[in-house]
Write a protein that holds these residues in place. Structure first.
Motif, PDB file in Angstrom:
ATOM      1  N   LEU A   5       0.820  -1.208   0.000  1.00 59.19           N
ATOM      2  CA  LEU A   5       0.000   0.000   0.000  1.00 59.19           C
ATOM      3  C   LEU A   5       0.857   1.262   0.000  1.00 59.19           C
ATOM      4  O   LEU A   5       0.528   2.242  -0.680  1.00 59.19           O
ATOM      5  N   VAL A   6       1.963   1.227   0.736  1.00 52.30           N
ATOM      6  CA  VAL A   6       2.845   2.395   0.773  1.00 52.30           C
ATOM      7  C   VAL A   6       3.449   2.626  -0.608  1.00 52.30           C
ATOM      8  O   VAL A   6       3.478   3.758  -1.116  1.00 52.30           O
ATOM      9  N   ASN A   7       3.927   1.545  -1.246  1.00 52.57           N
ATOM     10  CA  ASN A   7       4.503   1.683  -2.583  1.00 52.57           C
ATOM     11  C   ASN A   7       3.459   2.168  -3.588  1.00 52.57           C
ATOM     12  O   ASN A   7       3.764   2.982  -4.465  1.00 52.57           O
ATOM     13  N   LEU A   8       2.230   1.675  -3.458  1.00 55.02           N
ATOM     14  CA  LEU A   8       1.161   2.099  -4.358  1.00 55.02           C
ATOM     15  C   LEU A   8       0.879   3.596  -4.208  1.00 55.02           C
ATOM     16  O   LEU A   8       0.755   4.326  -5.204  1.00 55.02           O
ATOM     17  N   GLN A   9       0.794   4.067  -2.965  1.00 55.15           N
ATOM     18  CA  GLN A   9       0.520   5.490  -2.731  1.00 55.15           C
ATOM     19  C   GLN A   9       1.671   6.363  -3.205  1.00 55.15           C
ATOM     20  O   GLN A   9       1.456   7.429  -3.810  1.00 55.15           O
ATOM     21  N   LEU A  10       2.901   5.923  -2.953  1.00 50.11           N
ATOM     22  CA  LEU A  10       4.055   6.700  -3.403  1.00 50.11           C
ATOM     23  C   LEU A  10       4.151   6.714  -4.924  1.00 50.11           C
ATOM     24  O   LEU A  10       4.523   7.731  -5.517  1.00 50.11           O
ATOM     25  N   ARG A  11       3.816   5.596  -5.567  1.00 52.55           N
ATOM     26  CA  ARG A  11       3.837   5.560  -7.032  1.00 52.55           C
ATOM     27  C   ARG A  11       2.826   6.552  -7.600  1.00 52.55           C
ATOM     28  O   ARG A  11       3.111   7.265  -8.569  1.00 52.55           O
ATOM     29  N   GLU A  12       1.645   6.621  -7.017  1.00 54.16           N
ATOM     30  CA  GLU A  12       0.628   7.561  -7.490  1.00 54.16           C
ATOM     31  C   GLU A  12       1.098   9.006  -7.324  1.00 54.16           C
ATOM     32  O   GLU A  12       0.899   9.844  -8.205  1.00 54.16           O
TER      33      GLU A  12
END
Length: 206
Positions: free
Chosen positions: A77-84
């Protein structure tokens, strides 16, 4: 709890599965792959590819601000939010640039992306009230790809024309040198022939 009761590498603690819970967060560096589909100032599509590497810098702060509850992949989830966030930063920057600027120099995009992520992940100042407790390690833009083959062909056309012109000029210059040398050789040959004929005529006249 606002803060974990125990944290760190190799920490041992009492655990009651009925009332206690724990999470395991990797300390290894994380890599986020970015594929941002952007629109330039001229309304042309460009795919910008890059990556961001980061680590957890302050676990107590990250514990409060981030969601590590996915047991199979705590960083998902952290990687997903940072990617966005990273893709949004790239799109905002590319929207202010021409397609030539995007293809010629990636540094403005890297600078904007780094500043945006640093504000989000590391915050400003030294207090723990800002940021996520994460730290950026590397920000890189690998390449930018023009989405339209027709636009790419148009961008390549001046370069190819310039190279063709340079090649033709070099060929003409080479031909001119060869022709000049051949002309000089022909003149020298003709001069020697005239001198020889004159010498032969002189000898016969004697």
């Amino acid at each position: 709890y606002a803060d974990p009761l125990h944290c760190g590498l190799g920490v041992s603690f009492r655990f009651d599965p009925w009332i206690d819970a724990f999470i395991v967060v990797p300390a290894a560096m994380q890599t986020i792959l970015i594929n941002a589909r952007c629109i330039t100032r001229e309304r042309q599509g460009v795919l910008v590819q890059g990556y961001v590497q980061w680590i957890v810098d302050d676990f107590k702060l990250a514990y409060r601000k981030c969601d590590f509850t996915d047991a199979l992949d705590p960083m998902r989830l952290v990687n997903l939010q940072l990617r966005e966030q990273a893709e949004a930063a790239i799109k905002d920057k590319v929207a202010t640039m021409s397609i030539d600027e995007v293809l010629a120099d990636k540094q403005p995009i890297i600078k904007e992306l780094t500043a945006r992520l640093r504000t989000i992940m590391e915050g400003e100042g030294e207090g723990h009230d800002r940021g996520l407790g994460l730290r950026i390690v590397t920000v890189q833009i690998k390449e930018a790809i023009v989405s339209s083959p027709r636009v790419w062909e148009m961008l390549q056309r001046p370069f190819r024309s310039e190279r063709a012109k340079e090649a033709r000029l070099a060929e003409l210059s080479s031909e001119a040198v060869v022709n000049s040398k051949e002309s000089e050789a022909a003149k020298t040959t003709a001069k020697l022939k005239i001198e020889t004929d004159a010498e032969v005529a002189r000898i016969r006249g004697v």
